[in-house]
Design an enzyme around this catalytic site. Structure first.
Site, PDB file in Angstrom:
ATOM      1  N   ASP A 245      33.860  41.024  35.296  1.00 23.30           N
ATOM      2  CA  ASP A 245      34.606  40.461  34.520  1.00 23.30           C
ATOM      3  C   ASP A 245      33.925  40.124  33.073  1.00 23.30           C
ATOM      4  O   ASP A 245      32.757  39.566  33.282  1.00 23.30           O
ATOM      5  CB  ASP A 245      35.019  39.033  35.332  1.00 23.30           C
ATOM      6  CG  ASP A 245      35.565  39.213  36.456  1.00 23.30           C
ATOM      7  OD1 ASP A 245      36.650  39.618  36.594  1.00 23.30           O
ATOM      8  OD2 ASP A 245      34.904  38.914  37.845  1.00 23.30           O
TER       9      ASP A 245
ATOM     10  N   LYS B 100      36.273  35.011  26.266  1.00 26.34           N
ATOM     11  CA  LYS B 100      36.357  33.680  25.506  1.00 26.34           C
ATOM     12  C   LYS B 100      34.939  33.532  25.139  1.00 26.34           C
ATOM     13  O   LYS B 100      34.095  33.528  26.129  1.00 26.34           O
ATOM     14  CB  LYS B 100      37.247  32.577  25.766  1.00 26.34           C
ATOM     15  CG  LYS B 100      38.680  32.758  25.821  1.00 26.34           C
ATOM     16  CD  LYS B 100      39.423  31.543  26.271  1.00 26.34           C
ATOM     17  CE  LYS B 100      40.875  32.081  26.559  1.00 26.34           C
ATOM     18  NZ  LYS B 100      41.468  31.123  27.265  1.00 26.34           N
TER      19      LYS B 100
HETATM   20  C1  LIG Z   1      37.186  43.038  36.796  1.00 32.87           C
HETATM   21  S1  LIG Z   1      36.905  43.066  38.632  1.00 32.87           S
HETATM   22  C2  LIG Z   1      36.151  44.816  38.688  1.00 32.87           C
HETATM   23  C3  LIG Z   1      36.347  45.380  40.031  1.00 32.87           C
HETATM   24  C4  LIG Z   1      36.001  46.704  40.348  1.00 32.87           C
HETATM   25  N1  LIG Z   1      34.469  46.945  40.293  1.00 32.87           N
HETATM   26  C5  LIG Z   1      36.674  47.843  39.344  1.00 32.87           C
HETATM   27  O1  LIG Z   1      36.106  48.455  38.732  1.00 32.87           O
HETATM   28  O2  LIG Z   1      37.926  47.856  39.665  1.00 32.87           O
HETATM   29  C6  LIG Z   1      35.390  42.181  38.882  1.00 32.87           C
HETATM   30  C7  LIG Z   1      35.180  41.856  40.274  1.00 32.87           C
HETATM   31  O3  LIG Z   1      33.855  41.456  40.383  1.00 32.87           O
HETATM   32  C8  LIG Z   1      34.046  40.283  41.358  1.00 32.87           C
HETATM   33  N2  LIG Z   1      32.811  39.469  41.257  1.00 32.87           N
HETATM   34  C9  LIG Z   1      32.589  38.717  39.934  1.00 32.87           C
HETATM   35  N3  LIG Z   1      31.471  37.728  40.249  1.00 32.87           N
HETATM   36  C10 LIG Z   1      30.948  37.887  41.535  1.00 32.87           C
HETATM   37  C11 LIG Z   1      29.882  37.834  42.135  1.00 32.87           C
HETATM   38  N4  LIG Z   1      28.885  36.948  41.604  1.00 32.87           N
HETATM   39  N5  LIG Z   1      29.771  38.180  43.510  1.00 32.87           N
HETATM   40  C12 LIG Z   1      30.788  38.887  43.999  1.00 32.87           C
HETATM   41  N6  LIG Z   1      31.478  39.511  43.452  1.00 32.87           N
HETATM   42  C13 LIG Z   1      31.850  38.848  41.920  1.00 32.87           C
HETATM   43  C14 LIG Z   1      35.383  39.537  41.190  1.00 32.87           C
HETATM   44  O4  LIG Z   1      35.850  39.019  42.238  1.00 32.87           O
HETATM   45  C15 LIG Z   1      36.387  40.990  40.791  1.00 32.87           C
HETATM   46  O5  LIG Z   1      36.925  41.323  41.806  1.00 32.87           O
END
Ligand SMILES: C[S@@+](CC[C@H](N)C(=O)[O-])C[C@H]1O[C@@H](n2cnc3c(N)ncnc32)[C@H](O)[C@@H]1O
Length: 237
Positions: free
Chosen positions: A137, A141
């Site tokens: 993510d 912002k």
């Molecule tokens: C923008 S998405 C990208 C998903 C995937 N890697 C892709 O390339 O399509 C980021 C994902 O990371 C997960 N995520 C963020 N922080 C995390 C954490 N600390 N532990 C586990 N999952 C996390 C979110 O739930 C989200 O599904």
């Protein structure tokens, strides 16, 4: 299976917000049928990966696998490597389980929990052959930038869990985050860049539909591949 309420509260800032999400019947069925075998409960002691996978093989840890497209494609292409994917979003867990079932993958396990705590508690120092962090993510912002995963001290923890010679592969489509990644990873003494700056996309990382669309629109994607150097460190300071 974790529900949003079952994540224990931590004082520190998290890199995710647990969103409600609809699941299709295939994902629901995959969770019912496959979670007992492929989802590992969070635990506060190191995982015995040889016992979990029934063999001794290189282990790659993926943070935030989303719907698991890249995870499943890479695991299918690399049957001699074991993969631990961590994701907090339940529909994503269902989606990856569905792919595990469809492809008959024996080399993937899932932990549905905050990857920061999983790395701290469940992964022994110097034990991973690699870490994948694909499109974390971006927290665009300014006031949310502090939620980004790739920053100190988390990168120190990450580096400590990778075996010397192992790799850390990050990818992002958000240039300011790519620049932050390059700066933070380059400053970590236990990591050495395998490229001069950004890396060419390694062949094993599949292009996602989303990424393909962005590339056609002229948006960039930045891969960063760093190698773990030095000895195994047992504490993170
Ligand atoms: C923008 S998405 C990208 C998903 C995937 N890697 C892709 O390339 O399509 C980021 C994902 O990371 C997960 N995520 C963020 N922080 C995390 C954490 N600390 N532990 C586990 N999952 C996390 C979110 O739930 C989200 O599904």
């Amino acid at each position: 299976m974790n529900t949003p309420d079952s994540f224990p509260r931590r004082r520190s800032i998290r890199s995710f917000v647990v969103r409600a999400g609809r699941m299709g019947p295939g994902q629901v069925r995959a969770i019912e049928e496959l979670a007992p075998r492929f989802v590992l409960p969070f635990q506060d002691r190191p995982l015995d990966t040889a016992a979990v996978f029934g063999r001794v093989a290189p282990v790659v840890f993926e943070i935030g696998f989303g719907m698991g497209d890249a995870t499943a494609a890479i695991a299918e292409a690399m049957p001699d490597t074991d993969f631990i994917g961590v994701e907090v979003h339940t529909p994503g867990v269902g989606a990856l389980l569905k792919k595990i079932g469809e492809k008959g993958l024996a080399n993937v396990r899932i932990v549905q929990h905050d990857a920061v705590e999983v790395l701290e508690q469940m992964i022994a120092p110097g034990s991973l052959a690699g870490v994948h962090v694909f499109f974390p993510d971006p927290w665009h912002k300014k006031r949310h930038n502090k939620r980004r995963l790739i920053q100190e001290p988390f990168v120190g923890l990450l580096a400590s869990r990778i075996a010397p010679g192992g790799t850390l592969h990050c990818a992002t489509d958000w240039q300011p985050y790519a620049e932050q990644m390059l700066q933070v990873l380059s400053a970590q003494p236990l990591l050495a860049n395998t490229a001069e700056g950004y890396s060419p996309k390694p062949g094993y990382r599949p292009l996602t539909k989303f990424e393909n669309r962005g590339l056609k629109l002229g948006h960039g994607v930045w891969d960063l591949v760093f190698q773990r150097i030095g000895e195994v460190v047992c504490t993170v300071g």
